[in-house]
Structure formats: structure tokens, C-alpha cells
Design a protein around this motif. Structure first.
Motif, PDB file in Angstrom:
ATOM      1  N   ALA A 342      -8.760  22.508  42.002  1.00 19.55           N
ATOM      2  CA  ALA A 342      -9.658  21.576  40.892  1.00 19.55           C
ATOM      3  C   ALA A 342      -9.922  22.684  39.603  1.00 19.55           C
ATOM      4  N   ARG A 343      -9.923  21.581  38.170  1.00 19.67           N
ATOM      5  CA  ARG A 343      -9.642  22.963  37.347  1.00 19.67           C
ATOM      6  C   ARG A 343     -10.376  22.246  36.180  1.00 19.67           C
ATOM      7  N   ASP A 344     -11.321  22.870  35.020  1.00 21.09           N
ATOM      8  CA  ASP A 344     -11.978  22.342  34.365  1.00 21.09           C
ATOM      9  C   ASP A 344     -11.302  23.083  32.870  1.00 21.09           C
ATOM     10  N   HIS A 345     -11.001  21.774  32.105  1.00 19.38           N
ATOM     11  CA  HIS A 345     -10.181  22.354  30.759  1.00 19.38           C
ATOM     12  C   HIS A 345     -11.458  22.180  30.227  1.00 19.38           C
ATOM     13  N   GLN A 346     -11.543  22.556  29.154  1.00 18.33           N
ATOM     14  CA  GLN A 346     -12.275  22.530  27.802  1.00 18.33           C
ATOM     15  C   GLN A 346     -11.696  23.518  26.640  1.00 18.33           C
ATOM     16  N   ARG A 347     -11.391  22.453  25.528  1.00 20.20           N
ATOM     17  CA  ARG A 347     -10.659  22.378  24.330  1.00 20.20           C
ATOM     18  C   ARG A 347     -11.002  22.562  23.078  1.00 20.20           C
ATOM     19  N   GLY A 348     -10.550  22.594  22.208  1.00 24.14           N
ATOM     20  CA  GLY A 348     -11.143  22.903  20.806  1.00 24.14           C
ATOM     21  C   GLY A 348     -10.036  23.068  19.509  1.00 24.14           C
ATOM     22  N   THR A 349     -10.320  22.311  18.631  1.00 27.99           N
ATOM     23  CA  THR A 349      -9.214  22.417  17.488  1.00 27.99           C
ATOM     24  C   THR A 349      -9.911  22.308  15.399  1.00 27.99           C
ATOM     25  N   PHE A 350      -9.093  22.633  15.304  1.00 26.21           N
ATOM     26  CA  PHE A 350      -9.726  23.176  13.473  1.00 26.21           C
ATOM     27  C   PHE A 350      -8.402  22.924  12.776  1.00 26.21           C
ATOM     28  N   GLU A 351      -8.999  21.928  11.818  1.00 22.56           N
ATOM     29  CA  GLU A 351      -7.765  22.318  11.078  1.00 22.56           C
ATOM     30  C   GLU A 351      -8.259  21.400   9.706  1.00 22.56           C
ATOM     31  N   GLU A 373     -10.456  26.934  33.918  1.00 23.79           N
ATOM     32  CA  GLU A 373     -11.447  27.609  34.983  1.00 23.79           C
ATOM     33  C   GLU A 373     -10.863  27.060  36.963  1.00 23.79           C
ATOM     34  N   LEU A 374     -10.158  27.456  37.025  1.00 20.83           N
ATOM     35  CA  LEU A 374      -9.501  27.341  38.678  1.00 20.83           C
ATOM     36  C   LEU A 374     -10.474  27.201  39.784  1.00 20.83           C
ATOM     37  N   ARG A 375     -10.574  26.829  40.595  1.00 21.06           N
ATOM     38  CA  ARG A 375     -11.401  27.036  42.025  1.00 21.06           C
ATOM     39  C   ARG A 375      -9.839  26.026  42.880  1.00 21.06           C
ATOM     40  N   ARG A 376      -9.126  26.825  43.328  1.00 17.85           N
ATOM     41  CA  ARG A 376      -8.325  26.778  44.543  1.00 17.85           C
ATOM     42  C   ARG A 376      -9.208  26.788  45.640  1.00 17.85           C
ATOM     43  N   GLN A 377      -8.819  25.845  46.338  1.00 12.10           N
ATOM     44  CA  GLN A 377      -8.710  25.878  48.450  1.00 12.10           C
ATOM     45  C   GLN A 377      -7.707  26.019  48.829  1.00 12.10           C
TER      46      GLN A 377
END
Length: 700
Positions: A342-351, A373-377
């Protein structure tokens, strides 16, 4: 330089010269003047015709997508030269271009070789997002796009653009059914809100039982349940100021139960997996052209996504009441295991970008941050990790007209990245580096409808940490060496020569490119396997090389009959790489790199309202992995469709893989069958079998 020395292998000049006469005369003497539609792309900082782009690219429009019954990106990729994909998931969401690209993701953070943009939002590494409803165009750029797109596009970029809003009322309605209990529905509406503001909103949902059966749980476990919503609003504040706002919501709830011990489509897994994604994204773009000196573009995006990828690792059941069905799982030395990520992805870009009034130069600043953030079971044990990547880049490109017909393009991009990794095994790793990419291209407009180009470009891909290797370094039997705890950045040089043009009557369009790529510190996925224990990690080979040809075109043979074709030739080699198990891969072909690919499609109008299409596509055999030598067999597929066009509506009957071939889309080699004492075998996952359906669409 190495790329330039090897260009003579391809005998490019003679081949291009031989093709030029095809583009200098009418395609067919008796043909009426019915030309092929002009296609535009935005791959090189500004919008231009694909025939003037000094790069190899494939472009698919909405009509092509609908004729194939395509709802997802992997259902059209076989039509693009030297493009391949792998699954190991519910969809073929790992893409390779010219033999370069990732094939899977498990514990470790991944750094894509092939970028994915959807409406200007960076979805690289989130391939499940590539749903095609209300998409106006899919453009696939082959070769390094480092100057324009940076580290995510070392080997290429896929750019998807959904339909833009207009001031006129617009409606796109789609309803479809197919075998395997497939159902889909989509609607897009657009209108002018004021004289200066327009908006478009779309929603699409698809459901299917998937292409396999689970004989134990007796319910669909490869089901597809996918939906996407998009919203766009464009405002012209003045003649010189425009803003664009984009919002996406994606909800994917797919099953994943793709592997079996007998390489069939009949699973007996008692804990089938999932392949889910729930994401929201937003983008804002401002364009200002009021200055007499420059144009200004400012763009910012944000994306958050929760993904879940899980699978039954043993692929069997262990139910005493089912002794035949569950025989492998009931052996005294069998095992039971399930893995979940299970992964939580947060991304931001600026150009921030400035460009010349004549689009002859551009310079800009680009910044991006990605947190995962990874949560592996894994059975009863848990593993958590956090990986942050910050990138900042400066870039510039200049177009210089050397003569009336010759232009020189020079571009450079310098990019700094910092990574910060830590996990619950008390492993902390920080890394940083400065990389640079470049492009130098010479374009010669032989005649207004024919261009020859040659280019040299450099792409790059960041390094990182092998968290799984670090976590399992001391596990009994694995013995992962310390040099594989981290991996270095990879660089790719690409030398390319191409000719693009159309016949005098504009009925024949042709693009030919030849390339040679040299890869330094080539990143390869390696595996350390011991019994049923395994650890994957990325290792650096000394170098690799890839060269080949790409040919694409279309012919309007008569007013009723047209052809579209593509062909790719690819030769690849790994240099100085020995797997952890002792296999010397020096001189072997790279994984996912078939020697040839082809696609041919014929369209025939029986009347103004009735159109038939038949297509043939195929590829050579290829290696599944760089860490073993199992191969996928060659494949040849047949697709067809029949469309009836009303005033504003279309009814299309379509079919893919009509000969019902078993097409492998992922392969592993290890022991997993207790009935065979865990002898090493090759296990494969199959892609879609024969799929046929009926689609109704209505457009205003």
C-alpha cells in the motif's frame, strides 16, 4: 563520439534517399484529391505538425481509439513501432520504448524511464491512470526527451490530452458491452459559461469480469472496475491573458490473480490480490502574451494517490475439503504466503517558462517533489518506508535558421536531485547528484512537404536506494553484496536520423527514423532467489546499446480505401553484467526488446455510412528479464471493426485478438510447485484473449 561512430551501421543516407521519390509525386495517378488529416503535437515546447518534429513519434486520435474498442492505453500500444509493455498487474502499466523501461515494482521506489503526462499532470509510475475516454490524442515520443521533460523521460514520453472545452455546446456519449461481462458508459459535456469562459466535464466507468477464472473461490478475481472523472475550465481574461484549470479523479478497484502453476487462465489461489488506485489531481496554467519581448507560461500541479498492489504468492489453496483442486497446497512441504504493498503518493510540480514571440527560443525553471510512503504486509511481518525526491531544473532551447530551409535546434537542461530514504529497519540513505540532458538537431526542409532531420540527444535517470536489498541483506541464503544496496544514475545518448513527408497530393504520409542509443551505467532489475526466498534490486551494468529503425505511415489509396502501417526493428545488447546467480549476460539482448514489430490496418468505406477495418499486428520473441533467459514467443494478432455512422452517432462492432492467441505479458522463472519439488520453471501471465464488443457513441 560513440553514437556517431555507429550510425553508419544503419546505412541511413541511402535509405532516406530511396524514400524521397515516394514523397515527391502523387501517391496514385488516378486518385482524387482527398488528403489525410494534419496531425499536431506539443512535444518540443511548442505546438507543431508531427511532420516537422525532429523526433520519432506515434500519434493516435479519438477515432482510432474508438475503432479498437480501446478503454486503456495498453490496448493500443501494439500499433506503435518499438513500443512494448508488461503487466504483472491487472493492466499492462509498465511500458518500454526501444527496449528501455521498467517491468515491475515491488518494495523499492521506482524511477520511471518512460514518462506519462495526462493533461500536463505527471502520472509517471502510475500507469493505471491511462484511461482513454474523451481523450483527444495520445502521443508517444521515442528516444530521450531530457531537454523538455527531464529525468522521467530518459527513453521516451507518453502525452495524453483530453478534449479541451469550447464556447460551443458539446456532448460525447459512449455506451458499450463486450464479452466477459464487460460494460462501459461515459459522458462528456462542454459549454461556454460566459463569452470568455468555457468548461468541459467527463465521467467514465468500465466493469468486466476479467480474462480468467478462479476455480476455488468461484468468483471473478481478475475483475476490472475502473472509473475516471475529468474537469477543465478555460478563461480568456483578455486578448493576452489566459488561464486553464484541470482536475482529475481516478478510482480503480481491479483484481489481480494472473499466475497459475500450470500456466493456464484457471487459478486456484485462496487469497487473490488487488490492483487499486484512488487519486486526485489538479493543474493550473497561466499564459500571458502581452509583453512585446516574451511570452510567459506558469504551470503548477498537485497529485495525491493511494495505491494497493497485492497477490497470493503461493498461487494455490490449502483446503482439506478440496483435495484435488488444492493438491499442491496440501503437500507437507508446501507454503502459504501473501504479499501486499500500500502506497501513499504525494506530488507537486511548478514550472516558470519564458519563450520568444516567434517560438524560436524558450527558457525556464522546473521544480518537482515526490513523496511516497510504503506500507508492506508480508504474511505476519510489516515493513514501512518513506522516500522523498526533490528535483529542480533549468532548461533552454534555441531554434536558429541557418538558411531558408535549414534550422538548427540546440537545447540543454541541468537538473539537481536530492533523495531522502528511511524505513523501519533503521536504514537511512541520502543521495544527491546533478545531471544534464541536451539536444542538438538539424532540420532540412527539402520541399514544403518533406523534411530530413538528424539529432543527438542525451537523457538521464536518477539513482537511488535498494530498500528491499538492504532489508534482506542478512537473510539466510540470500547474501546480497553491499555494492547492490544503492545504484547510480543512468545516462543515455541517442543519435537519430529521420525523414518525414507527404506526397504531392497529400494522400501518402510517411515517417522513417533510424537511431543508435548508448547507455552508460545501465540500470537493470536483478533478482536474488533462494528456494522460495527472493529479493529484487536495481543494479548498474557497465553499459548497453540499442539501435534500430522505425517506419510509420498512412496511404489514402482511393476515396474508399486507406491503409495505416508501422514497423520497428530493434537490436539491443547488455555489456558487462553478471547476475547474482552467476549467469553472464554480456552480449545478450536486453529484456522486453523484440527484434521486430509490425502493424498494418486497412479501412474501407462501403458507403458514406458504413466502414470496415481489419488490422494485423505482431512482434518477435523477447526475453522477459535481464536476470534469467526465459523468453516470450513471437505473436501475431488480428483485430477488426465495423462502424455505421449516423448524423451524430456511431455504432461500432469491434474485436481484438480474433484468433484467440495466448499472449504472455509477464514472465518469471523460479520454483513454486510443491508437486514438482519446487523445480525451477517459467511462469507466465497472459494478456487479453479474444475480446469483442459493441459500442454506441453520440457526439455534438
Amino acid at each position: 563520439m560513440e553514437p556517431l561512430k555507429n550510425m553508419n551501421k544503419l546505412k541511413l543516407s541511402c535509405l532516406a534517399t530511396a524514400l524521397l521519390p515516394l514523397l515527391s509525386q502523387p501517391a496514385f495517378a488516378g486518385a482524387d484529391n482527398k488528403s489525410i488529416e494534419t496531425i499536431e503535437v506539443t512535444g518540443d515546447f511548442h505546438k507543431e505538425r508531427v511532420l516537422t518534429l525532429s523526433a520519432s513519434a506515434s500519434v493516435f486520435d479519438q477515432k482510432t481509439l474508438n475503432a479498437r474498442g480501446a478503454a486503456y492505453l495498453d490496448e493500443i500500444l501494439n500499433n506503435a513501432a518499438n513500443v512494448n509493455f508488461t503487466a504483472g498487474a491487472s493492466r499492462g502499466r509498465f511500458i518500454q520504448i526501444r527496449g528501455v523501461g521498467l517491468r515491475s515494482q515491488f518494495v523499492d521506489p521506482i524511477n520511471p524511464s518512460i514518462g506519462l503526462l495526462i493533461d500536463g499532470i505527471n502520472y509517471s509510475g502510475l500507469g493505471g491512470s491511462a484511461l482513454l475516454f474523451d481523450v483527444e490524442q495520445v502521443a508517444i515520443y521515442r528516444g530521450p526527451q531530457g531537454t523538455r521533460f527531464g529525468a522521467d523521460a530518459m527513453a521516451g514520453m507518453i502525452d495524453m490530452q483530453s478534449n479541451a472545452p469550447t464556447l460551443e455546446n458539446a456532448l460525447n456519449l459512449k455506451l458499450g458491452v463486450s464479452n466477459y461481462d464487460g460494460k462501459e458508459a461515459g459522458i462528456a459535456v462542454g459549454t461556454g459559461i460566459t463569452d470568455d469562459t468555457s468548461a468541459r466535464a467527463s465521467f467514465f466507468k468500465k466493469r468486466s469480469d476479467g480474462y480468467g477464472e478462479n476455480l476455488y473461490v468461484n468468483t471473478p478475481t481478475n475483475q476490472q472496475d475502473e472509473q475516471v472523472a475529468r474537469f477543465k475550465i478555460h478563461t480568456m481574461w483578455s486578448d493576452t491573458l489566459k488561464t486553464e484549470l484541470v482536475a482529475h479523479n481516478i478510482d480503480i478497484d481491479n483484481g489481480y490473480d494472473g499466475f497459475t502453476l500450470d500456466n493456464s487462465r484457471n487459478s486456484v489461489a485462496d487469497e487473490p490480490g488487488k490492483d487499486n488506485q484512488k487519486s486526485n489531481a489538479i493543474a493550473f496554467n497561466l499564459k500571458y502574451s502581452g509583453s512585446e519581448l516574451v511570452n510567459l507560461d506558469i504551470a503548477t500541479t498537485h497529485l495525491n494517490a493511494d495505491t494497493l498492489y497485492s497477490y497470493d504468492e503461493d498461487w494455490v489453496c490449502s483446503d482439506l475439503t478440496q483435495p484435488i483442486l488444492c493438491a499442491p497446497g496440501l503437500q507437507p512441504y508446501s507454503y502459504t504466503s501473501k504479499d501486499s504493498y500500500a502506497r501513499d503518493h504525494q506530488r507537486g510540480t511548478f514550472e516558470f517558462k519564458l519563450s520568444g514571440k516567434n517560438n524560436d527560443w524558450v527558457t525556464g525553471l522546473y521544480a518537482q517533489r515526490r513523496d511516497v510512503e510504503l506500507r508492506r504486509q508480508y504474511n505476519d511481518s510489516g515493513f514501512n518506508s518513506h522516500n522523498s525526491v526533490s528535483q529542480i531544473a533549468l532548461y533552454g532551447q534555441k531554434i536558429t535558421d541557418l538558411t531558408e530551409n535549414v534550422s538548427l535546434i540546440t537545447g540543454v537542461r541541468a537538473e539537481r536531485y536530492d533523495t531522502d530514504y528511511f524505513d523501519n529497519n533503521q536504514i537511512v540513505n541520502k543521495a544527491d547528484d546533478t545531471m544534464w540532458g541536451a539536444k542538438v538537431a538539424l532540420e532540412y526542409q527539402v520541399v514544403p512537404r518533406t523534411m530530413i532531420y538528424t539529432s543527438l540527444s542525451r537523457g538521464y535517470k536518477i539513482g537511488g536506494v535498494n530498500g528491499e536489498a538492504l532489508a534482506k541483506a542478512n537473510d539466510e541464503g540470500l547474501n546480497i553484496p553491499a555494492e547492490n544496496f544503492t545504484f547510480a544514475p543512468e545516462y543515455l545518448w541517442n543519435a537519430e536520423f529521420g525523414v518525414k513527408g507527404q506526397s504531392e497530393d497529400k494522400r501518402h504520409i510517411l515517417s522513417l527514423s533510424a537511431f543508435y542509443m548508448h547507455r552508460d551505467d545501465m540500470q537493470l532489475k536483478a533478482w536474488q532467489v533462494q528456494d522460495q526466498q527472493f529479493a529484487g534490486y536495481i543494479a548498474n551494468a557497465s553499459q548497453g546499446r540499442n539501435y534500430g529503425l522505425e517506419l510509420e505511415g498512412s496511404v489514402q489509396y482511393t476515396d474508399s480505401l486507406s491503409f495505416t502501417y508501422s514497423a520497428g526493428y530493434l537490436d539491443t545488447k547488455i555489456e558487462d553484467f553478471v547476475t547474482q546467480s552467476g549467469i553472464n549476460q554480456n552480449g545478450r539482448e536486453q529484456a522486453q526488446a523484440p527484434r521486430y514489430q509490425y502493424a498494418l490496418r486497412a479501412n474501407y468505406f462501403f458507403s458514406d455510412n458504413l466502414e470496415a477495418q481489419i488490422g494485423f499486428e505482431g512482434k518477435d520473441d523477447y526475453y522477459y528479464s535481464d536476470s534469467h533467459n526465459a523468453k516470450a514467443s513471437n505473436q501475431n494478432l488480428i483485430n477488426a471493426s465495423l462502424s455505421y455512422y449516423g448524423d451524430n452517432w456511431t455504432l461500432t462492432a469491434w474485436g481484438r485478438n480474433l484468433a484467440d492467441r495466448d499472449v504472455p505479458v509477464r514472465g518469471f522463472r523460479f520454483g513454486n510447485n510443491a508437486l514438482k519439488d519446487y523445480a525451477t520453471e517459467t511462469f507466465v501471465q497472459y494478456g487479453e484473449p479474444r475480446v469483442a464488443g459493441l459500442t454506441f457513441s453520440y457526439q455534438l
